[in-house]
Design a protein around this motif. Structure first.
Motif, PDB file in Angstrom:
ATOM      1  N   GLY A   1     -12.773   7.183   7.443  1.00 57.62           N
ATOM      2  CA  GLY A   1     -11.599   6.721   6.710  1.00 57.62           C
ATOM      3  C   GLY A   1     -11.406   5.223   6.774  1.00 57.62           C
ATOM      4  O   GLY A   1     -11.120   4.581   5.760  1.00 57.62           O
ATOM      5  N   VAL A   2     -11.556   4.626   7.970  1.00 61.05           N
ATOM      6  CA  VAL A   2     -11.357   3.178   8.048  1.00 61.05           C
ATOM      7  C   VAL A   2     -12.454   2.435   7.282  1.00 61.05           C
ATOM      8  O   VAL A   2     -12.190   1.388   6.670  1.00 61.05           O
ATOM      9  CB  VAL A   2     -11.259   2.669   9.504  1.00 61.05           C
ATOM     10  CG1 VAL A   2     -10.062   3.275  10.211  1.00 61.05           C
ATOM     11  CG2 VAL A   2     -12.521   2.909  10.282  1.00 61.05           C
ATOM     12  N   LEU A   3     -13.655   2.979   7.281  1.00 56.50           N
ATOM     13  CA  LEU A   3     -14.718   2.365   6.468  1.00 56.50           C
ATOM     14  C   LEU A   3     -14.391   2.490   4.981  1.00 56.50           C
ATOM     15  O   LEU A   3     -14.614   1.548   4.205  1.00 56.50           O
ATOM     16  CB  LEU A   3     -16.059   3.024   6.781  1.00 56.50           C
ATOM     17  CG  LEU A   3     -16.655   2.676   8.148  1.00 56.50           C
ATOM     18  CD1 LEU A   3     -17.785   3.647   8.500  1.00 56.50           C
ATOM     19  CD2 LEU A   3     -17.176   1.242   8.173  1.00 56.50           C
ATOM     20  N   ALA A   4     -13.857   3.627   4.572  1.00 55.49           N
ATOM     21  CA  ALA A   4     -13.516   3.820   3.168  1.00 55.49           C
ATOM     22  C   ALA A   4     -12.400   2.875   2.732  1.00 55.49           C
ATOM     23  O   ALA A   4     -12.458   2.287   1.642  1.00 55.49           O
ATOM     24  CB  ALA A   4     -13.106   5.271   2.925  1.00 55.49           C
ATOM     25  N   LEU A   5     -11.369   2.704   3.578  1.00 57.38           N
ATOM     26  CA  LEU A   5     -10.294   1.784   3.211  1.00 57.38           C
ATOM     27  C   LEU A   5     -10.801   0.344   3.231  1.00 57.38           C
ATOM     28  O   LEU A   5     -10.385  -0.479   2.405  1.00 57.38           O
ATOM     29  CB  LEU A   5      -9.096   1.949   4.147  1.00 57.38           C
ATOM     30  CG  LEU A   5      -7.780   1.364   3.614  1.00 57.38           C
ATOM     31  CD1 LEU A   5      -7.361   2.054   2.321  1.00 57.38           C
ATOM     32  CD2 LEU A   5      -6.671   1.455   4.650  1.00 57.38           C
ATOM     33  N   GLY A   6     -11.714   0.044   4.143  1.00 55.55           N
ATOM     34  CA  GLY A   6     -12.342  -1.271   4.128  1.00 55.55           C
ATOM     35  C   GLY A   6     -13.110  -1.531   2.848  1.00 55.55           C
ATOM     36  O   GLY A   6     -13.072  -2.632   2.287  1.00 55.55           O
ATOM     37  N   ALA A   7     -13.817  -0.503   2.355  1.00 60.84           N
ATOM     38  CA  ALA A   7     -14.550  -0.645   1.093  1.00 60.84           C
ATOM     39  C   ALA A   7     -13.582  -0.862  -0.072  1.00 60.84           C
ATOM     40  O   ALA A   7     -13.871  -1.643  -0.997  1.00 60.84           O
ATOM     41  CB  ALA A   7     -15.420   0.585   0.856  1.00 60.84           C
ATOM     42  N   TRP A   8     -12.437  -0.189  -0.036  1.00 66.25           N
ATOM     43  CA  TRP A   8     -11.415  -0.424  -1.055  1.00 66.25           C
ATOM     44  C   TRP A   8     -10.964  -1.889  -1.018  1.00 66.25           C
ATOM     45  O   TRP A   8     -10.816  -2.529  -2.059  1.00 66.25           O
ATOM     46  CB  TRP A   8     -10.216   0.499  -0.828  1.00 66.25           C
ATOM     47  CG  TRP A   8     -10.185   1.709  -1.701  1.00 66.25           C
ATOM     48  CD1 TRP A   8     -10.383   3.004  -1.335  1.00 66.25           C
ATOM     49  CD2 TRP A   8      -9.902   1.731  -3.106  1.00 66.25           C
ATOM     50  NE1 TRP A   8     -10.261   3.837  -2.416  1.00 66.25           N
ATOM     51  CE2 TRP A   8      -9.961   3.089  -3.518  1.00 66.25           C
ATOM     52  CE3 TRP A   8      -9.616   0.761  -4.060  1.00 66.25           C
ATOM     53  CZ2 TRP A   8      -9.742   3.475  -4.841  1.00 66.25           C
ATOM     54  CZ3 TRP A   8      -9.395   1.139  -5.379  1.00 66.25           C
ATOM     55  CH2 TRP A   8      -9.465   2.485  -5.748  1.00 66.25           C
ATOM     56  N   TRP A   9     -10.717  -2.399   0.195  1.00 69.45           N
ATOM     57  CA  TRP A   9     -10.255  -3.779   0.309  1.00 69.45           C
ATOM     58  C   TRP A   9     -11.302  -4.759  -0.218  1.00 69.45           C
ATOM     59  O   TRP A   9     -10.957  -5.763  -0.853  1.00 69.45           O
ATOM     60  CB  TRP A   9      -9.887  -4.093   1.754  1.00 69.45           C
ATOM     61  CG  TRP A   9      -9.527  -5.528   1.972  1.00 69.45           C
ATOM     62  CD1 TRP A   9     -10.116  -6.405   2.833  1.00 69.45           C
ATOM     63  CD2 TRP A   9      -8.493  -6.280   1.300  1.00 69.45           C
ATOM     64  NE1 TRP A   9      -9.531  -7.644   2.738  1.00 69.45           N
ATOM     65  CE2 TRP A   9      -8.532  -7.598   1.803  1.00 69.45           C
ATOM     66  CE3 TRP A   9      -7.553  -5.957   0.320  1.00 69.45           C
ATOM     67  CZ2 TRP A   9      -7.655  -8.588   1.364  1.00 69.45           C
ATOM     68  CZ3 TRP A   9      -6.685  -6.947  -0.127  1.00 69.45           C
ATOM     69  CH2 TRP A   9      -6.745  -8.241   0.393  1.00 69.45           C
ATOM     70  N   GLU A  10     -12.580  -4.490   0.000  1.00 65.19           N
ATOM     71  CA  GLU A  10     -13.609  -5.363  -0.561  1.00 65.19           C
ATOM     72  C   GLU A  10     -13.505  -5.436  -2.081  1.00 65.19           C
ATOM     73  O   GLU A  10     -13.805  -6.483  -2.676  1.00 65.19           O
ATOM     74  CB  GLU A  10     -14.998  -4.872  -0.158  1.00 65.19           C
ATOM     75  CG  GLU A  10     -15.363  -5.141   1.289  1.00 65.19           C
ATOM     76  CD  GLU A  10     -16.750  -4.661   1.647  1.00 65.19           C
ATOM     77  OE1 GLU A  10     -17.392  -5.295   2.517  1.00 65.19           O
ATOM     78  OE2 GLU A  10     -17.202  -3.647   1.069  1.00 65.19           O
ATOM     79  N   ARG A  11     -13.081  -4.346  -2.716  1.00 71.64           N
ATOM     80  CA  ARG A  11     -12.944  -4.350  -4.175  1.00 71.64           C
ATOM     81  C   ARG A  11     -11.651  -5.029  -4.626  1.00 71.64           C
ATOM     82  O   ARG A  11     -11.604  -5.625  -5.719  1.00 71.64           O
ATOM     83  CB  ARG A  11     -12.993  -2.917  -4.707  1.00 71.64           C
ATOM     84  CG  ARG A  11     -14.322  -2.220  -4.474  1.00 71.64           C
ATOM     85  CD  ARG A  11     -14.436  -0.926  -5.265  1.00 71.64           C
ATOM     86  NE  ARG A  11     -13.594   0.129  -4.749  1.00 71.64           N
ATOM     87  CZ  ARG A  11     -13.954   0.994  -3.803  1.00 71.64           C
ATOM     88  NH1 ARG A  11     -15.173   0.905  -3.246  1.00 71.64           N
ATOM     89  NH2 ARG A  11     -13.139   1.940  -3.403  1.00 71.64           N
ATOM     90  N   LEU A  12     -10.596  -4.937  -3.807  1.00 68.89           N
ATOM     91  CA  LEU A  12      -9.286  -5.444  -4.206  1.00 68.89           C
ATOM     92  C   LEU A  12      -9.089  -6.926  -3.907  1.00 68.89           C
ATOM     93  O   LEU A  12      -8.333  -7.607  -4.609  1.00 68.89           O
ATOM     94  CB  LEU A  12      -8.177  -4.654  -3.495  1.00 68.89           C
ATOM     95  CG  LEU A  12      -7.979  -3.193  -3.901  1.00 68.89           C
ATOM     96  CD1 LEU A  12      -6.939  -2.547  -2.998  1.00 68.89           C
ATOM     97  CD2 LEU A  12      -7.552  -3.099  -5.363  1.00 68.89           C
ATOM     98  N   ARG A  13      -9.734  -7.430  -2.861  1.00 68.56           N
ATOM     99  CA  ARG A  13      -9.427  -8.784  -2.392  1.00 68.56           C
ATOM    100  C   ARG A  13      -9.979  -9.834  -3.364  1.00 68.56           C
ATOM    101  O   ARG A  13     -10.901  -9.565  -4.145  1.00 68.56           O
ATOM    102  CB  ARG A  13     -10.002  -9.003  -0.991  1.00 68.56           C
ATOM    103  CG  ARG A  13     -11.506  -9.043  -0.914  1.00 68.56           C
ATOM    104  CD  ARG A  13     -11.992  -9.090   0.533  1.00 68.56           C
ATOM    105  NE  ARG A  13     -13.460  -9.070   0.584  1.00 68.56           N
ATOM    106  CZ  ARG A  13     -14.158  -9.017   1.702  1.00 68.56           C
ATOM    107  NH1 ARG A  13     -13.532  -8.962   2.873  1.00 68.56           N
ATOM    108  NH2 ARG A  13     -15.481  -9.009   1.666  1.00 68.56           N
ATOM    109  N   PRO A  14      -9.446 -11.040  -3.279  1.00 67.24           N
ATOM    110  CA  PRO A  14      -9.963 -12.130  -4.120  1.00 67.24           C
ATOM    111  C   PRO A  14     -11.424 -12.419  -3.784  1.00 67.24           C
ATOM    112  O   PRO A  14     -11.924 -12.032  -2.731  1.00 67.24           O
ATOM    113  CB  PRO A  14      -9.055 -13.309  -3.752  1.00 67.24           C
ATOM    114  CG  PRO A  14      -7.828 -12.695  -3.165  1.00 67.24           C
ATOM    115  CD  PRO A  14      -8.281 -11.442  -2.493  1.00 67.24           C
TER     116      PRO A  14
END
Length: 462
Positions: free
Chosen positions: A439-452
């Motif tokens: 789960g933490v890896l998945a949310l981290g992957a989401w953040w890589e897509r969302l961040r500037p």
């Protein structure tokens, strides 16, 4: 080639567009170009690495590659490899000290075909959040600004990762020693659930985990590291470690900005972490504040227990070796000589208190799926300081956001949140429920897509 990730290398090996020999030569050249200013490595096995690369190249050509075949990896000096120097970052160990066993993480990477070509530097006994050490002539430096520390105790590993010494780097973490350098170097650093990655020697809160430049590479490395090893009695049963599907609209995320003790986060750190929370909120997640749940008594108790543990080790050394320990560490452990049994027992009991508080923070009347926080209250600090305050009487004021999750056994991921005005990375910590490494890896992957968009890696110096 220095900036390619492990997944990209494996794809290139598969297609034949790159060879493990080409990549290993490029990594060795990159390390040679930067090592004079970064001091990330304490040993390099160039000849053996090229022999391993040629063997890997043959397996790829034969169609029989292993899971990480031909991918370069560095190992922190406290990861035992038979016959390799095992001095734990301190001049107090004998010059000829070598490991007599192979630690489980080293064994798993070797079995997967990864090429362990170098060992990375660390502070004395791994007990600092910097690369300052009595053993090495110069402390490890941060590639983003070489006057600053990369963090610690996985200091050399973080410097090597940010400077392009290959894609995979193995660190250890007992209070933030993977996540702090990851945060200060703009990396991805995973402190897995306790027992997810078998380790030897084991210790309360101690884990091994990846330092990489992307979440994909951290997940790829974890899949190998998490394979079982009966030598670790705390190992978890096999479980999912690859990122799992996440619907942000179904998540409740906590935002934890006040640890309850330690240094307060600087305004730019708060702004970056809050912006990450708002980005998840904009995608449908429910974001709510998490009040402070740790206390000064918890921190001071664990400090006393760790001082006593280290004082016992250091006081058992012959006098001529004891005086070689870094003076800061000697000053830190000295008060333990006066502790009585009650003080030590009370200190040990704070591990359980912190464990209960951290898990309870996620399991309230409306439980959180994840919690976000800073990794550290401040950016990287001068390389010759042992800690941001450089005060052995107040050694842990910067680890208030990382320490709880070693004690609680929850997975916690450090990932870049943004940059200070001066250009230094700011770490975002993503904390999950116990055992939810996927789960933490998945949310981290989401953040890589969302961040500037991210700034270029400091491969060539600044």
């Amino acid at each position: 080639m220095s900036a390619l990730g492990a997944a990209e290398l494996l794809a290139a090996y598969r297609s034949g567009t790159l060879s493990p020999v080409d990549v290993m030569q490029a990594v060795l050249a990159q390390a040679a170009a930067r090592e004079g200013e970064l001091h990330a490595l304490c040993a390099v096995e160039a000849d053996a690495a090229l022999v391993a690369a040629r063997a890997s190249e043959a397996r790829w050509r034969a169609g029989t590659p292993l899971a990480l075949d031909g991918v370069p990896v560095t190992l922190k000096e406290n990861i035992a490899v038979p016959g390799a120097a095992y001095r734990l970052g301190t001049a107090a160990t004998p010059d000829d000290a070598v490991a007599r066993f192979e630690a489980p993480p080293a064994a798993r990477l070797r079995e997967a075909g990864a090429i362990a070509w170098a060992r990375t530097t660390m502070p004395d006994y791994g007990m600092l959040s910097s690369g300052l050490s009595s053993l090495y002539p110069e402390p490890a430096r941060n590639p983003w600004d070489t006057s600053l520390t990369p963090g610690g105790s996985s200091a050399g590993a973080a410097a090597a990762a940010a400077a392009g010494y290959g894609p995979l780097h193995l660190g250890t973490d007992i209070g933030g020693s993977i996540r702090l350098p990851a945060g200060w170097c703009g990396l991805v650093g995973l402190k897995p659930s306790h027992g997810r990655v078998p380790i030897q020697p084991a210790y309360a809160g101690r884990v091994a985990g990846p330092l990489t430049r992307t979440v994909d590479d951290a997940a790829l490395m974890l899949a190998t590291l998490a394979r079982p090893d009966a030598r670790d009695a705390t190992q978890l049963p096999p479980g999912a470690v690859l990122p799992r599907p996440l619907d942000l609209r179904s998540l409740r995320i906590g935002l934890w900005l006040d640890a309850g003790w330690g240094e307060a986060p600087q305004p730019e750190v708060l702004a970056a972490v809050t912006a990450a929370a708002r980005a998840f909120e904009s995608q449908g997640a429910i974001v709510e504040p998490v009040p402070a749940f740790t206390t000064r008594a918890m921190a001071d108790g664990i400090d006393r227990f760790w001082r006593m543990r280290s004082w016992l080790d250091i006081s058992a050394l012959p006098p001529e070796r004891r005086v070689k320990v870094l003076p800061y560490i000697l000053d830190w452990v000295a008060p333990a000589a006066r502790y009585d049994g009650a003080a030590v027992f009370n200190g040990y009991s704070q591990m359980q208190a912190l464990r209960e508080a951290a898990n309870a923070a996620m399991d309230g009347p409306q439980p959180f799926d994840f919690v976000l926080s800073p990794v550290s209250p401040m950016p990287a600090y001068p390389a010759h300081q042992a800690s941001p305050l450089h005060d052995p009487a107040r050694p842990f004021e910067h680890i208030a956001f990382t320490l709880p999750f070693n004690m609680s056994e929850q997975p916690a991921l450090a990932i870049n949140a943004g940059y200070m005005a001066a250009g230094l990375p700011i770490g975002l910590q993503i904390i999950g429920r116990r055992f939810d490494d996927a789960g933490v890896l998945a949310l981290g992957a989401w953040w890589e897509r969302l961040r500037p968009p991210q700034r270029p890696w400091p491969l060539d110096g600044r």
